[in-house]
Design an enzyme around this catalytic site. Structure first.
Site, PDB file in Angstrom:
ATOM      1  N   SER A  98      -5.698  -1.544   3.568  1.00 30.18           N
ATOM      2  CA  SER A  98      -5.219  -0.227   3.967  1.00 30.18           C
ATOM      3  C   SER A  98      -5.796   0.057   5.347  1.00 30.18           C
ATOM      4  O   SER A  98      -7.014   0.031   5.531  1.00 30.18           O
ATOM      5  CB  SER A  98      -5.676   0.838   2.958  1.00 30.18           C
ATOM      6  OG  SER A  98      -4.999   2.058   3.159  1.00 30.18           O
TER       7      SER A  98
ATOM      8  N   ARG B   1      -9.344  -4.178  -9.980  1.00 31.52           N
ATOM      9  CA  ARG B   1     -10.028  -2.888  -9.825  1.00 31.52           C
ATOM     10  C   ARG B   1     -11.429  -3.004 -10.431  1.00 31.52           C
ATOM     11  O   ARG B   1     -11.622  -2.828 -11.624  1.00 31.52           O
ATOM     12  CB  ARG B   1      -9.227  -1.777 -10.500  1.00 31.52           C
ATOM     13  CG  ARG B   1      -9.642  -0.367 -10.076  1.00 31.52           C
ATOM     14  CD  ARG B   1      -8.716   0.667 -10.685  1.00 31.52           C
ATOM     15  NE  ARG B   1      -7.346   0.489 -10.254  1.00 31.52           N
ATOM     16  CZ  ARG B   1      -6.844   0.952  -9.113  1.00 31.52           C
ATOM     17  NH1 ARG B   1      -7.624   1.618  -8.279  1.00 31.52           N
ATOM     18  NH2 ARG B   1      -5.576   0.747  -8.788  1.00 31.52           N
TER      19      ARG B   1
ATOM     20  N   ARG C 137      -9.317  -9.370  -3.929  1.00 34.08           N
ATOM     21  CA  ARG C 137      -7.857  -9.364  -4.077  1.00 34.08           C
ATOM     22  C   ARG C 137      -7.231 -10.544  -3.350  1.00 34.08           C
ATOM     23  O   ARG C 137      -6.196 -11.069  -3.778  1.00 34.08           O
ATOM     24  CB  ARG C 137      -7.288  -8.028  -3.606  1.00 34.08           C
ATOM     25  CG  ARG C 137      -7.708  -6.878  -4.503  1.00 34.08           C
ATOM     26  CD  ARG C 137      -6.903  -5.618  -4.287  1.00 34.08           C
ATOM     27  NE  ARG C 137      -7.328  -4.573  -5.223  1.00 34.08           N
ATOM     28  CZ  ARG C 137      -6.662  -3.445  -5.437  1.00 34.08           C
ATOM     29  NH1 ARG C 137      -5.536  -3.207  -4.795  1.00 34.08           N
ATOM     30  NH2 ARG C 137      -7.120  -2.553  -6.299  1.00 34.08           N
TER      31      ARG C 137
ATOM     32  N   GLU D  34      -1.624  -3.764  -3.293  1.00 30.52           N
ATOM     33  CA  GLU D  34      -2.381  -3.460  -2.078  1.00 30.52           C
ATOM     34  C   GLU D  34      -3.548  -4.429  -1.895  1.00 30.52           C
ATOM     35  O   GLU D  34      -4.303  -4.696  -2.830  1.00 30.52           O
ATOM     36  CB  GLU D  34      -2.935  -2.029  -2.151  1.00 30.52           C
ATOM     37  CG  GLU D  34      -3.777  -1.640  -0.941  1.00 30.52           C
ATOM     38  CD  GLU D  34      -4.647  -0.425  -1.189  1.00 30.52           C
ATOM     39  OE1 GLU D  34      -5.680  -0.296  -0.505  1.00 30.52           O
ATOM     40  OE2 GLU D  34      -4.307   0.381  -2.085  1.00 30.52           O
TER      41      GLU D  34
ATOM     42  N   ARG E 256     -17.766   1.312  -6.170  1.00 32.97           N
ATOM     43  CA  ARG E 256     -16.945   2.482  -6.463  1.00 32.97           C
ATOM     44  C   ARG E 256     -16.917   2.720  -7.975  1.00 32.97           C
ATOM     45  O   ARG E 256     -16.731   1.782  -8.751  1.00 32.97           O
ATOM     46  CB  ARG E 256     -15.522   2.309  -5.931  1.00 32.97           C
ATOM     47  CG  ARG E 256     -15.486   2.098  -4.424  1.00 32.97           C
ATOM     48  CD  ARG E 256     -14.100   2.014  -3.869  1.00 32.97           C
ATOM     49  NE  ARG E 256     -14.132   1.683  -2.450  1.00 32.97           N
ATOM     50  CZ  ARG E 256     -13.058   1.501  -1.681  1.00 32.97           C
ATOM     51  NH1 ARG E 256     -11.859   1.639  -2.218  1.00 32.97           N
ATOM     52  NH2 ARG E 256     -13.191   1.192  -0.401  1.00 32.97           N
TER      53      ARG E 256
END
Length: 439
Positions: free
Chosen positions: A369, A294, A407, A366, A279
């Site tokens: 999701s 991130r 994460r 987070e 990403r």
């Protein structure tokens, strides 16, 4: 993609619901949609009138020829030829209008389900529950009896290396060496084993590079091209279509049923895969610049379900529980949050976020999701099932992280750290690390 009939029946209501997602609402050019729809209706009425006129004139031609009135027959034939040309032009314009409407709809997100709370951003999300290994359901995380180090400080002694990664690729990349690389691999293997052996998912290996049609099917294109990494810009003359690195294996797994009619007996289809995800993090400048939170490249174990439309609500709860099971087995405090309209992803109708506790940050972040997309992706994919009456209808698709490996690595380091900087390995991971109890 939304059902265009929803917009045709009550455009104002649909737009009002879309506006709860973000403000201002940038998704649909309402004026262009109204103009195209008005022209489409006019053309369809005109087409029906012309077809009726052509049919009536065609009968006259036979009658006139039967009477021997050749001149009159030829005049009517000339009028029929003119109608034919007008019908062809109308058909071509109708096809163009349908294409323009389709392009407009590709940029329109899914409609939030009625129970989704309305709000502008994450501040309006609603906590559903929380869990802690020391207190169980409803319990807050137990504080560490010493000042916690963050995962960067903990990871450096285990082989976490951002300097080499920056030399190789730039910012937002990481190199893992030795113990931390093995821990990362152990987490991914553990997650796959739980999802396949305990939760009934079929493990898959999928391409990491896909074509544009695949990304359109799940909603990443055309709206989010800036978030993707293009892996191929075309041939020597630029005449080959672009290819892209996957942002998640949701893309590949969900596309398994593209342009397919699935027998109802085969539902639900439950798929999982461990892949890297790529990403560009467009718009994330200045956010989470320290550490692994991130990254441009990270690993994820993805869950995808293809289900009967009547079962997608239950499937969302099931998939949320499947992600929670991983966190509980790793003894990581977390909470489950229902996202509000302004914080939901493009294709989601309802989303549950799982947020893991990070002691060094003193907050939940987070880590998964899980979204019910309803028939939104299926309409783009033309993914259907045959129902009890033998008719085809769109399936429902769901996706979720089970979990984000990087994460999870961060959470294990920070929650299971000791005062001397060592890491206590959660019992569930020890078989994947040769029985090691500490790193």
């Amino acid at each position: 993609m939304l059902d265009i009939n929803l917009l045709r029946r009550d455009l104002d209501t649909v737009v009002a619901r879309l506006e709860t997602r973000q403000s201002p609402q940038p998704f649909l050019n309402v004026a262009a949609f109204r103009a195209l729809e008005a022209e489409r209706k006019d053309l369809q009425v005109r087409t029906e009138t012309l077809q009726a006129r052509r049919n009536a004139l065609s009968k006259q031609i036979g009658q006139l020829k039967g009477k021997g009135d050749r001149a009159a027959a030829e005049a009517v034939m000339a009028e029929v030829a003119g109608i034919k040309a007008e019908l062809e032009a109308a058909a071509a314009r109708l096809e163009q209008i349908q294409s323009e409407l389709h392009t407009l709809l590709l940029a329109v997100p899914n409609l939030p389900l009625p129970e989704v709370p309305v709000g502008p951003d994450e501040s309006a999300n609603v906590e559903l529950r929380r869990w802690s290994p020391t207190g169980g359901l409803g319990a807050d995380p137990a504080p560490l009896p010493f000042e916690p180090r963050d995962h960067v400080a903990l990871g450096e002694r285990l082989g976490l290396d951002f300097e080499t990664a920056a030399k190789l690729s730039g910012a937002r990349f990481a190199v893992l060496r030795g113990p931390i690389a093995r821990l990362h691999r152990a987490l991914a293997q553990f997650m796959l084993d739980v999802q396949t052996t305990e939760h009934g998912y079929t493990e898959c290996y999928t391409p990491y590079i896909v074509n544009a049609e695949t990304l359109r099917g799940t909603g990443q294109l055309p709206k989010f091209e800036a978030d993707l990494f293009a892996a191929h810009k075309g041939g020597a003359q630029g005449d080959e279509p672009p290819m892209y690195l996957i942002p998640t294996s949701e893309v590949t797994l969900t596309n398994f049923v593209r342009e397919t009619i699935v027998p109802q007996a085969e539902l639900p289809i439950k798929l999982t895969a461990h892949t890297p995800c790529f990403r560009s993090e467009a718009g994330a400048a200045g956010r989470d610049t320290r550490g692994l939170i991130r990254q441009h490249q990270f690993d994820k174990v993805e869950m995808v379900q293809i289900v009967h439309p009547q079962h997608s609500h239950a499937a969302l709860e099931e998939m949320t529980a499947h992600a929670e099971a991983i966190l509980q087995k790793l003894e990581l405090p977390y909470r489950v949050v229902l996202l509000c309209t302004g914080d939901m992803g493009f294709g989601a109708a309802r989303t549950h976020d799982l947020e893991v506790w990070l002691p060094a940050q003193g907050r939940y972040r987070e880590i998964s999701s899980v979204s019910n997309c309803g028939d939104f992706q299926a309409r783009r994919l033309q993914a259907r099932m045959r129902n009890e009456q033998g008719k085809t209808e769109l399936v429902h698709t769901l996706n979720g992280s089970g979990l984000a490996v990087g994460r999870a690595l961060v959470a294990v380091l920070e929650n299971h750290q000791n005062a001397d900087g060592t890491i206590t390995v959660p019992p569930a991971l020890r078989p994947y690390l040769g029985g090691a109890e500490r790193l």
